[in-house]
Design an enzyme around this catalytic site. Structure first.
Site, PDB file in Angstrom:
ATOM      1  CG  ASP A 173     -16.473 -29.020 -20.381  1.00 15.09           C
ATOM      2  OD1 ASP A 173     -15.971 -30.034 -20.900  1.00 15.09           O
ATOM      3  OD2 ASP A 173     -15.813 -28.136 -19.826  1.00 15.09           O
ATOM      4  CG  HIS A 206     -17.618 -35.921 -28.339  1.00 16.13           C
ATOM      5  ND1 HIS A 206     -18.074 -35.826 -29.619  1.00 16.13           N
ATOM      6  CD2 HIS A 206     -17.558 -34.653 -27.870  1.00 16.13           C
ATOM      7  CE1 HIS A 206     -18.283 -34.558 -29.919  1.00 16.13           C
ATOM      8  NE2 HIS A 206     -17.968 -33.823 -28.878  1.00 16.13           N
ATOM      9  CE  LYS A 254     -18.757 -29.957 -28.697  1.00 15.36           C
ATOM     10  NZ  LYS A 254     -18.336 -29.389 -27.439  1.00 15.36           N
ATOM     11  CD  GLN A 306     -11.928 -28.155 -30.210  1.00 17.32           C
ATOM     12  OE1 GLN A 306     -12.103 -27.791 -31.345  1.00 17.32           O
ATOM     13  NE2 GLN A 306     -11.335 -29.301 -29.936  1.00 17.32           N
TER      14      GLN A 306
HETATM   15  P1  IMP Z   1      -5.679 -26.738 -27.880  1.00 19.68           P
HETATM   16  O1  IMP Z   1      -6.905 -26.900 -28.708  1.00 19.68           O
HETATM   17  O2  IMP Z   1      -5.097 -28.029 -27.408  1.00 19.68           O
HETATM   18  O3  IMP Z   1      -4.664 -25.841 -28.536  1.00 19.68           O
HETATM   19  O4  IMP Z   1      -6.127 -25.963 -26.536  1.00 19.68           O
HETATM   20  C1  IMP Z   1      -6.539 -24.607 -26.572  1.00 19.68           C
HETATM   21  C2  IMP Z   1      -7.678 -24.346 -25.583  1.00 19.68           C
HETATM   22  O5  IMP Z   1      -8.862 -25.012 -26.022  1.00 19.68           O
HETATM   23  C3  IMP Z   1      -7.415 -24.855 -24.166  1.00 19.68           C
HETATM   24  O6  IMP Z   1      -8.046 -23.964 -23.256  1.00 19.68           O
HETATM   25  C4  IMP Z   1      -8.130 -26.197 -24.145  1.00 19.68           C
HETATM   26  O7  IMP Z   1      -8.497 -26.579 -22.832  1.00 19.68           O
HETATM   27  C5  IMP Z   1      -9.350 -25.877 -24.990  1.00 19.68           C
HETATM   28  N1  IMP Z   1      -9.927 -27.049 -25.628  1.00 19.68           N
HETATM   29  C6  IMP Z   1      -9.457 -27.704 -26.712  1.00 19.68           C
HETATM   30  N2  IMP Z   1     -10.302 -28.709 -27.045  1.00 19.68           N
HETATM   31  C7  IMP Z   1     -11.321 -28.666 -26.167  1.00 19.68           C
HETATM   32  C8  IMP Z   1     -12.549 -29.431 -26.036  1.00 19.68           C
HETATM   33  O8  IMP Z   1     -12.842 -30.343 -26.816  1.00 19.68           O
HETATM   34  N3  IMP Z   1     -13.375 -29.075 -24.985  1.00 19.68           N
HETATM   35  C9  IMP Z   1     -13.093 -28.054 -24.161  1.00 19.68           C
HETATM   36  N4  IMP Z   1     -11.973 -27.329 -24.264  1.00 19.68           N
HETATM   37  C10 IMP Z   1     -11.104 -27.614 -25.265  1.00 19.68           C
END
Ligand code: IMP
Length: 464
Positions: free
Chosen positions: A16, A44, A19, A259
């Site tokens: 957030d 995005h 990016k 991320q």
């Molecule tokens: P996963 O990637 O779905 O396994 O989620 C693992 C952690 O990464 C969780 O806390 C998600 O909310 C966070 N997360 C995954 N992708 C994003 C993103 O693009 N932005 C922010 N948080 C993310």
């Protein structure tokens, strides 16, 4: 070492950071935009003219027919999700693009999403809060050497065997989960809700994965894999060779991170992280390039900090000033509407990101949100168990208990949303950016004062 014409954009906090906007801005000049990790867990939101586009897996230059969009080997590909994303773009008249998919990337199957949800259901009081898209289980299979890669979809004899092994072990897990009282079908329907919201037809189709005993149907998965093979065919290539040759030829390559560094599987706030490494330093492996592939590494940071959900957040505060930041910065989750927790700029975290990711520059987003605050704080160190430390502790308890050590700076009252140069900023805002450089040790290469492309101010030339 050869110097290439490349830039990596990574988030340095918990996502957030803005990016999407920065990537989209720099993509205007790029010849290639390369996604190198994660999958459709990323989100995005990009505004072009009056239209808003939502991208999850597809690289950010999909709107520009002259740019090559690459999904590299480090990405895990939910092909059903990719079909929906391209369908949606087609409905918004985005049909003319160049898209390439690595033959070495791993596939996310619908059973990965099912397992993701069920694993979360099992976790007692330490839920990660995953996006339930199957990203973690797909990377688990990759590490386990049982994953199915894009190139494997075209192996006539091998594919049925790979699928058999996968389905066999996954069904054993389902036996165990069911014995523990988990309702497999209900979990699967829940995991597929995101698909249902986009396409009822796709949802009904994917529900076919479970047979009448609520076990994964091997034949059904094989047919799906063959469909995936046909769909992906026009995009598949050896993207390692492709991007390497482009770099060697001096073309401009933008690596698009998903991320943020604090969600890195190795250097993030484990276990509340994703399953890949969203760092610039992971790019050579995730794309198949020499270790000097990244020339400039740009870390995106907010002028303050935010975090969604639970987990340590040393510089968090919650008073009238924090509420003002939340309102002016619209710090509410884009999909869930959940309010984001607010904190002061944390230089310890950015120094951490700069070290583990290698940052040559930072871009400070949302600087305008800090206007009208009397005194602005920057967290420069932590106090943990009575000791002052200048790095991020590895332990969850230490990080949760870390107390911020602040320096204070005078704020500014002026509206800065129309500023076009660094010199036009009020002197206190200039000093704030200089202090960010001093406390993080990284040069500010760009800052932004609003959501429009025109509200982005460059302090360096990005591509040569
Ligand atoms: P996963 O990637 O779905 O396994 O989620 C693992 C952690 O990464 C969780 O806390 C998600 O909310 C966070 N997360 C995954 N992708 C994003 C993103 O693009 N932005 C922010 N948080 C993310």
């Amino acid at each position: 070492m050869k110097k290439y014409n490349s830039i990596s954009v990574v988030g340095t906090q918990w996502g957030d950071e803005g990016k999407g906007k920065v990537t989209n801005y720099l993509a205007q000049e790029a010849d290639y935009v390369v996604r190198h990790q994660g999958g459709n867990n990323a989100g995005h939101s990009i505004k072009i003219g009056e239209t808003r586009y939502a991208l999850h897996l597809i690289p950010s230059a999909i709107f520009d027919p002259s740019v090559k969009n690459v999904i590299a080997n480090g990405v895990v590909i939910d092909v059903s999700g990719m079909m929906l994303e391209l369908d949606l773009l087609a409905k918004q008249d985005i049909t003319d693009y160049q898209l390439f998919v690595s033959d070495r990337a791993h596939i996310v199957f619908p059973y990965h999403a099912l397992l993701d949800g069920m694993q979360e259901a099992f976790r007692q009081g330490r839920k990660i809060g995953t996006t339930k898209r199957g990203i973690g289980p797909a990377y688990m299979d990759k590490a386990d050497r049982s994953g199915i890669r894009v190139v494997d979809l075209y192996e006539e004899d091998l594919l049925p065997k790979l699928i058999r092994d996968n389905v066999f072990f996954k069904n054993k897990t389902l036996d165990y989960m069911e014995a523990e009282g988990i309702d497999i079908r209900a979990e699967y329907e829940d995991a597929m809700q995101k698909v249902k919201n986009k396409s009822e037809e796709q949802y009904n189709k994917l529900l076919g994965m479970l047979d009448e005993n609520n076990r994964i149907d091997e034949e059904w998965v094989l047919n799906l894999a063959r469909e995936y093979a046909a769909f992906l065919k026009p995009f598949v290539t050896d993207t390692s060779v492709m991007v390497y040759e482009a770099l060697e030829a001096g073309e401009k390559v933008l690596f698009e991170g998903a991320q943020g560094v604090l969600l890195c599987i190795d250097h993030g706030t484990y276990p509340f992280v994703t399953s890949s490494s969203p760092t610039s330093s992971s790019i050579p492996v995730n794309v198949g390039l020499p270790m000097w592939a990244v020339t400039k590494s740009l870390g995106v940071v907010k002028a303050y900090s935010t975090r969604v959900g639970t987990g340590g957040f040393p510089s968090e505060f919650d008073d009238e000033v924090a509420h003002g930041i939340r309102e002016r910065g619209n710090e509410y989750g884009t999909t869930t509407g959940r309010l984001r927790r607010v904190g002061w700029f944390d230089a310890v975290l950015i120094r951490h990101a700069a070290r583990v990711s290698g940052l040559t520059h930072i871009t400070v987003t949302l600087l305008d949100v800090l206007s009208t605050i009397d005194t602005i704080k920057i967290c420069v160190d932590y106090e943990v168990n009575g000791e002052v430390i200048s790095h991020v502790p590895a332990g969850e308890t230490d990080f949760n208990n870390a107390k911020p050590v602040y320096i204070e700076l005078p704020g500014w009252d002026e509206d800065i949303t129309n500023v076009k140069t660094f010199e036009e900023l009020p002197v206190n805002a200039q000093n704030y950016l200089r202090k960010i450089e001093e406390t993080t040790g990284v040069k500010v290469g760009q800052f932004s004062v609003g959501p429009e492309r025109s509200q982005t101010i460059d302090l360096v030339d990005w591509f040569e």
